[in-house]
Design a protein around this motif. Sequence first.
Motif, PDB file in Angstrom:
ATOM      1  N   GLN A 390      -3.656  -1.497   1.528  1.00  0.00           N
ATOM      2  CA  GLN A 390      -2.663  -2.144   2.416  1.00  0.00           C
ATOM      3  C   GLN A 390      -1.246  -2.298   1.762  1.00  0.00           C
ATOM      4  N   VAL A 391      -0.380  -2.047   2.780  1.00  0.00           N
ATOM      5  CA  VAL A 391       0.920  -1.910   2.230  1.00  0.00           C
ATOM      6  C   VAL A 391       1.882  -3.238   2.526  1.00  0.00           C
ATOM      7  N   PHE A 392       2.393  -3.556   1.504  1.00  0.00           N
ATOM      8  CA  PHE A 392       3.480  -5.019   1.897  1.00  0.00           C
ATOM      9  C   PHE A 392       4.808  -4.572   1.624  1.00  0.00           C
ATOM     10  N   TYR A 460       8.692  -9.797   0.546  1.00  0.00           N
ATOM     11  CA  TYR A 460       7.602  -8.971   1.475  1.00  0.00           C
ATOM     12  C   TYR A 460       7.159  -9.653   2.748  1.00  0.00           C
ATOM     13  N   ARG A 461       6.936  -8.850   3.654  1.00  0.00           N
ATOM     14  CA  ARG A 461       6.314  -9.513   4.926  1.00  0.00           C
ATOM     15  C   ARG A 461       4.943  -9.879   4.776  1.00  0.00           C
ATOM     16  N   ASP A 462       4.365 -11.138   4.873  1.00  0.00           N
ATOM     17  CA  ASP A 462       2.947 -11.339   4.672  1.00  0.00           C
ATOM     18  C   ASP A 462       2.788 -11.674   3.285  1.00  0.00           C
ATOM     19  N   GLY A 463       3.931 -11.913   2.516  1.00  0.00           N
ATOM     20  CA  GLY A 463       3.825 -11.881   1.053  1.00  0.00           C
ATOM     21  C   GLY A 463       2.891 -13.072   0.528  1.00  0.00           C
ATOM     22  N   GLN A 464       2.665 -14.157   1.287  1.00  0.00           N
ATOM     23  CA  GLN A 464       1.718 -15.097   0.768  1.00  0.00           C
ATOM     24  C   GLN A 464       0.271 -14.679   0.653  1.00  0.00           C
ATOM     25  N   ARG A 465       0.031 -13.730   1.581  1.00  0.00           N
ATOM     26  CA  ARG A 465      -1.157 -13.332   1.583  1.00  0.00           C
ATOM     27  C   ARG A 465      -1.420 -12.468   0.341  1.00  0.00           C
ATOM     28  N   LEU A 466      -0.502 -11.777   0.062  1.00  0.00           N
ATOM     29  CA  LEU A 466      -0.521 -10.749  -1.309  1.00  0.00           C
ATOM     30  C   LEU A 466      -0.634 -11.481  -2.446  1.00  0.00           C
ATOM     31  N   ALA A 467       0.162 -12.725  -2.541  1.00  0.00           N
ATOM     32  CA  ALA A 467      -0.013 -13.257  -3.696  1.00  0.00           C
ATOM     33  C   ALA A 467      -1.519 -14.027  -3.779  1.00  0.00           C
TER      34      ALA A 467
END
Length: 483
Positions: A390-392, A460-467
């Motif tokens: 998945q790319v952020f 990042y876009r959708d960074g909360q999901r990454l965290a």
Amino acid sequence: MHHSHVDGVPVLRFSEPGPLRATLRFGVGARDETYRTLGISRLVAALAVHATQRRLPQEAEPVVSTGLEETRFTVSGSREEVSDCLEALCSALSDLPTDRLGEVARALEGEVARSLDPRAVGALNARYGSQAAGLEGHERSRHHLPTADMLLGHAAAWFTRGNAVLTLTGPAPVGLRLPLPPGERPRRSAPQARHPRASWTHRNIDGVALSVEASVGSAAAAVAHRILRERVTATLACQPVSAAPAEAATALLDSGTVVRLLLASARTSDAEGVAATVWSEALSLAGEEPTAAEVARHCAPLEGAPARLRTLDDAARSELFGTPCLDEGSRRRALEGVTPRDVRDSWQQAMERAQLVVPNGLLLDFAGPDGRRLWCTSCWTWDEIPPWGQVFREPLVKRAFRRAAERHWVVLTPESVVSCRPGMYHELRFDDVIALERWGAERNLIGRCGCNVGIDPGWYRDGQRLARAVDEAVPAELAFDGA
């Protein structure tokens, strides 16, 4: 040398006139800590000294020194004063005043905790990663205050009679008691070098460092180390570079192995030339026998500490770590038996897994001991496609105002997080994460390799999901909140 035991603690003493000097040593240092608890041995020692001063306000204050392998308390004075201070100190280690933890920690802020040159700890970190002997070289913004339970657990595991030795110089103490808590001699496993052959890599250091592994008792390796230092110093003095003398250092890896380090100062503009000199001289010593005159000159005993103190120090380290213990006569005979061939052969073997460490930004093209191009072990990979996942990426608005060369993004795979920049990437596997710092919404992944990967969801876009994905991938026991 007198050898006895007091309350189960080995006591080594040389009789000398004058005041009594005592050093209570524990076989624990930075290599026995974790990223989360780095500095905890120094904090235990400081709390014990604080409690000792409260019990004996008129007596001499124990002086603390901490390093990679040992934590020491040194006391000087009359026989009675030293005995009273040591007894109070040992009692304090059994009952640490954890209610003063924050106060004592604040008092320690700003103190220089490192006992080795920053180039040395950087080289150890490059060689072993952020574990054991290499942990102290991991760059961090600050130390984290341990909890009271962490502190008491560390003291109970390491500051015990089974992991202590007392060395004395002077008259016999009066009524000596050492009421330390019980405990077994700790067992530790030495870290393996991260790379199996000769290599070079980067660290944020001012200068150049070379590290090799050698036998603790090898007189030939010790002589080779001295010869290399002299040769590098002489060669650099003839070049148009910053010509400070090369320095030597050692760090104990296990009971049979020592890491030998050569450190050379260098300005950024001179670093490549200094690295070339250090490496070429090291290869030369591994390829050709030194002259008999060189060997004879460096087989002389080192100047510095008196022979009796060196013997006392060796005996104490033998008690704590199981290293060989030689008296001064045996040490001298071992050095006198070293031949030029012994020196070359010992250094040739050490160079098979040597590591050269240089400042960030250099790209080296040196030949290794086997004649092939010297292996680069940087954690960053250049000119290859990052792993799939998945790319952020940064929001489109930020990307529009950022030059292409400054863009960055993250790839999340089932096994790792990959920090990417144009033309290069760094993959950090989750099973190589040794700590996860949480700074509000931000995350900082600490890798065993010695690197950090910072993640700010706002980047990042959708960074909360990454965290959230990072939080779920890292074991809960490795995560903690930064203060």
